[in-house]
Scaffold this active site. Structure first.
Site, mmCIF file in Angstrom:
data_model
loop_
_atom_site.group_PDB
_atom_site.id
_atom_site.type_symbol
_atom_site.label_atom_id
_atom_site.label_comp_id
_atom_site.label_asym_id
_atom_site.label_seq_id
_atom_site.Cartn_x
_atom_site.Cartn_y
_atom_site.Cartn_z
ATOM 1 N N ASN A 38 -14.522 -5.942 2.579
ATOM 2 C CA ASN A 38 -13.734 -7.177 2.495
ATOM 3 C C ASN A 38 -14.549 -8.381 2.967
ATOM 4 O O ASN A 38 -14.476 -9.465 2.380
ATOM 5 C CB ASN A 38 -12.447 -7.055 3.317
ATOM 6 N N GLU A 64 -3.741 -6.488 -4.842
ATOM 7 C CA GLU A 64 -2.410 -6.795 -5.371
ATOM 8 C C GLU A 64 -2.541 -7.372 -6.776
ATOM 9 O O GLU A 64 -3.490 -8.092 -7.080
ATOM 10 C CB GLU A 64 -1.696 -7.783 -4.442
ATOM 11 N N VAL A 83 0.827 -1.203 0.000
ATOM 12 C CA VAL A 83 0.000 0.000 0.000
ATOM 13 C C VAL A 83 0.863 1.254 0.000
ATOM 14 O O VAL A 83 0.618 2.201 -0.750
ATOM 15 C CB VAL A 83 -0.976 -0.030 1.207
ATOM 16 N N CYS A 121 -5.123 -9.721 3.234
ATOM 17 C CA CYS A 121 -6.259 -8.901 3.662
ATOM 18 C C CYS A 121 -7.490 -9.700 4.075
ATOM 19 O O CYS A 121 -7.921 -9.614 5.225
ATOM 20 C CB CYS A 121 -6.642 -7.923 2.559
ATOM 21 N N THR A 177 -5.658 -0.778 7.240
ATOM 22 C CA THR A 177 -6.978 -1.280 7.635
ATOM 23 C C THR A 177 -6.990 -1.465 9.150
ATOM 24 O O THR A 177 -6.233 -2.277 9.690
ATOM 25 C CB THR A 177 -7.250 -2.629 6.934
ATOM 26 N N GLU A 221 -7.863 1.935 2.195
ATOM 27 C CA GLU A 221 -7.390 1.599 0.843
ATOM 28 C C GLU A 221 -8.072 0.319 0.354
ATOM 29 O O GLU A 221 -8.212 -0.626 1.110
ATOM 30 C CB GLU A 221 -5.863 1.425 0.871
HETATM 31 N N1 LIG Z 1 -1.810 -5.493 0.495
HETATM 32 C C1 LIG Z 1 -3.032 -5.178 0.111
HETATM 33 O O1 LIG Z 1 -3.532 -5.658 -0.902
HETATM 34 C C2 LIG Z 1 -3.841 -4.184 0.907
HETATM 35 C C3 LIG Z 1 -4.963 -3.612 0.322
HETATM 36 C C4 LIG Z 1 -5.723 -2.698 1.056
HETATM 37 C C5 LIG Z 1 -5.368 -2.403 2.362
HETATM 38 N N2 LIG Z 1 -4.282 -3.011 2.927
HETATM 39 C C6 LIG Z 1 -3.942 -2.652 4.301
HETATM 40 O O2 LIG Z 1 -2.882 -1.703 4.261
HETATM 41 C C7 LIG Z 1 -1.973 -1.906 5.343
HETATM 42 C C8 LIG Z 1 -0.585 -2.178 4.784
HETATM 43 O O3 LIG Z 1 -0.644 -3.361 4.017
HETATM 44 P P1 LIG Z 1 0.579 -3.862 3.131
HETATM 45 O O4 LIG Z 1 0.128 -5.072 2.408
HETATM 46 O O5 LIG Z 1 1.155 -2.712 2.403
HETATM 47 O O6 LIG Z 1 1.587 -4.293 4.320
HETATM 48 P P2 LIG Z 1 3.114 -4.730 4.185
HETATM 49 O O7 LIG Z 1 3.335 -5.692 5.281
HETATM 50 O O8 LIG Z 1 3.432 -5.116 2.783
HETATM 51 O O9 LIG Z 1 3.898 -3.373 4.491
HETATM 52 C C9 LIG Z 1 3.875 -2.730 5.720
HETATM 53 C C10 LIG Z 1 5.196 -2.000 5.878
HETATM 54 O O10 LIG Z 1 5.100 -1.182 7.040
HETATM 55 C C11 LIG Z 1 6.398 -1.156 7.626
HETATM 56 N N3 LIG Z 1 6.315 -0.646 9.004
HETATM 57 C C12 LIG Z 1 6.015 -1.287 10.149
HETATM 58 N N4 LIG Z 1 6.054 -0.431 11.191
HETATM 59 C C13 LIG Z 1 6.360 0.800 10.689
HETATM 60 C C14 LIG Z 1 6.528 2.094 11.247
HETATM 61 N N5 LIG Z 1 6.347 2.309 12.535
HETATM 62 N N6 LIG Z 1 6.863 3.101 10.419
HETATM 63 C C15 LIG Z 1 7.027 2.897 9.087
HETATM 64 N N7 LIG Z 1 6.882 1.692 8.522
HETATM 65 C C16 LIG Z 1 6.547 0.662 9.290
HETATM 66 C C17 LIG Z 1 6.872 -2.585 7.494
HETATM 67 O O11 LIG Z 1 8.261 -2.698 7.663
HETATM 68 C C18 LIG Z 1 6.382 -2.937 6.090
HETATM 69 O O12 LIG Z 1 7.370 -2.682 5.118
HETATM 70 C C19 LIG Z 1 -2.557 -3.058 6.147
HETATM 71 O O13 LIG Z 1 -3.360 -2.540 7.158
HETATM 72 C C20 LIG Z 1 -3.414 -3.787 5.130
HETATM 73 O O14 LIG Z 1 -4.468 -4.499 5.745
HETATM 74 C C21 LIG Z 1 -3.507 -3.874 2.221
#
Ligand SMILES: NC(=O)c1ccc[n+]([C@@H]2O[C@H](COP(=O)([O-])OP(=O)(O)OC[C@H]3O[C@@H](n4cnc5c(N)ncnc54)[C@H](O)[C@@H]3O)[C@@H](O)[C@H]2O)c1
Length: 456
Positions: free
Chosen positions: A205, A152, A13, A257, A120, A148
């Site tokens: 979701n 993916e 994201v 998710c 989320t 969001e």
């Molecule tokens: N992946 C998807 O398809 C998707 C879609 C919609 C919403 N979301 C939501 O978005 C959020 C992120 O998902 P994602 O898939 O990108 O997660 P991800 O695990 O790929 O990335 C999260 C990142 O945050 C970093 N992080 C952790 N603590 C941190 C901090 N204090 N400061 C800065 N960075 C930090 C981690 O190192 C990691 O790189 C989640 O809540 C997820 O549910 C994900």
């Protein structure tokens, strides 16, 4: 000069959000706690497989800055999009520790700072964050919810051409500021309160997961009555009240998710004293669906002990290297427990899956994976697998059986190519058509194994 946009978290994201804002002409500063990831990004390498992302990051390199330093981000950015992970805890609730880490790092000096929550988070989180900020004397820091919805594999298009943008705020002026920026995306903007915005994400979701479990149960009944779920879904989906999306039967949903968000909503309801019965069933149906392949393999092969099964596709869906909660991981461990020799192939996710697949022979090459296999199971509908039913694959396999866990192939074409075929919710090859003989003493075991398979 416009203030840069801040992004906390360089995962799917965060990187997509940052790259897209940069492409829209904004300066963007992305911060992650993972120093290795930040170093890779600075060196021009993209740490995830997401179509188009590398190109977008590359062509906007001048507008993007990567850092591990939160102070630098908070000093420079006006709007800070929080995109940190919110994985599940053992209880099934969302783990909000990364979110709280961001909140607790906020400096007191900045007066125009706004925290925009893209992660989320369970409904009620925004209220709790607001209270924590107020208690720290940071009432001037704005808080806005902007969940969001990207998927993916198609994340950039989903972000740039969103179906809708949700903006939840406590004070309308704070929501206005975020809505003004997001107006650039030319999507309908839903303005609401923070808790409703959080709920829109969870409910969306949960609804999509429900649709998947629903069609999977219909598929299981189709198998009982001799119907073809692909025709059934097509016939249902053309009804505009139903829609064609998310009616594809298969071996269950996975990913970072759906499983966690559905579980978190169920737990959230339970914590408030409400038993969310429907979601409990959605989760259970999905868990059982992942295991149905084992019954299908036993139907053709009898005992799976010492049989070789090739799992084709490890990522939870095509066009990503994400293996979080992927059906492949559950299947692999079930097959190993049955005594099978498991080989696995994926075009991009081998290294991501490796830590989760002890005892599985991982193959970079598809032909190597199917070589000497008693069955090939399509777990992820990668495009490459459309060409699976071909002579060199049939010749390489010990027993040409394809179990199509995503209904990717046309059953007739597969049969004509000399394979036995099992899909999900569609007519399968008769068991008599199997090429490996089944000892008669296995008949009883077979009857028992089929009885274990949940009937829709
Ligand atoms: N992946 C998807 O398809 C998707 C879609 C919609 C919403 N979301 C939501 O978005 C959020 C992120 O998902 P994602 O898939 O990108 O997660 P991800 O695990 O790929 O990335 C999260 C990142 O945050 C970093 N992080 C952790 N603590 C941190 C901090 N204090 N400061 C800065 N960075 C930090 C981690 O190192 C990691 O790189 C989640 O809540 C997820 O549910 C994900």
């Amino acid at each position: 000069m416009r203030e840069p946009i801040g992004v906390m978290g360089a995962g799917w994201v965060g990187l997509v959000t940052g790259a897209c804002f940069a492409d829209l002409g904004h300066d963007v500063i992305i911060r992650d706690v993972d120093a290795v990831r930040i170093a890779e990004l600075e060196a021009g390498r993209v740490p995830i497989h997401e179509p188009g992302l590398g190109e977008l990051l590359g062509r906007n390199r001048d507008r993007l800055r990567f850092t591990t330093n939160s102070t630098e981000l908070f000093e420079r950015a006006g709007l800070v999009f929080v995109c940190v992970g919110t994985p599940p805890t053992y209880s099934g609730d969302a783990d909000l520790s990364a979110v709280w880490q961001v909140v607790d790092e906020l400096p007191s000096a900045r007066d125009r700072l706004a925290l925009v929550m893209k992660s989320t988070v369970p409904p009620g989180t925004g209220v709790a964050v607001r209270a924590r900020l107020d208690a720290r004397g940071l009432s001037h820091i704005a808080y806005v919810s902007n969940p969001e919805f990207l998927a993916e594999g198609t994340a950039i298009t989903n972000f740039m051409q969103a179906d809708r943008v949700v903006v939840g705020s406590f004070r309308s002026a704070e929501g206005d500021r975020v809505a003004l920026l997001l107006k650039e995306l030319a999507a309908p903007i839903v303005r609401t309160d923070v808790t409703s915005a959080e709920m829109i994400k969870y409910a969306s979701n949960a609804f999509l997961a429900t649709k998947i479990s629903f069609i999977n149960e219909i598929a299981n009944v189709c198998e009982e009555v001799g119907a073809d779920v692909t025709s059934v879904a097509g016939g249902m989906g053309l009804d505009q009240r139903i829609g064609l999306h998310f009616l594809r039967a298969g071996v269950g949903y996975g990913g970072s998710c759906f499983p966690k968000d559905v579980a978190a909503l169920k737990q959230l309801a339970g914590n408030s004293g409400y038993h969310f019965q429907l979601l409990t069933s959605v989760i259970e149906v999905n868990e059982l669906q992942k295991r149905r392949v084992v019954g299908k393999l036993r139907k053709h092969l009898g005992s799976l002990r010492d049989r070789t099964v090739a799992l084709l596709g490890l990522a939870f869906k095509p066009d990503t290297n994400d293996v979080r909660e992927a059906s492949s991981l559950v299947l692999a461990s079930r097959l190993l427990a049955e005594g099978a020799h498991v080989k696995a192939w994926d075009p991009v996710a081998i290294e991501d899956a490796r830590p989760h697949l002890a005892g599985v022979q991982l193959c970079e090459d598809l032909l190597e994976a199917v070589s000497e296999a008693d069955a090939a199971v399509i777990v992820t509908e990668w495009n490459d697998l459309k060409a699976l039913p071909r002579l060199e694959v049939r010749t390489a396999m010990k027993n040409p059986l394809i179990v199509d866990g995503r209904n990717l192939l046309d059953p007739e074409t597969v049969r004509q190519a000399g394979f036995a075929y099992e899909g999900i919710g569609r007519p399968s090859s008769p068991v008599e058509g199997r090429l490996a003989p089944q000892p008669p003493e296995l008949a009883g075991a077979l009857a028992r194994s089929l009885a274990e398979v949940p009937a829709g």
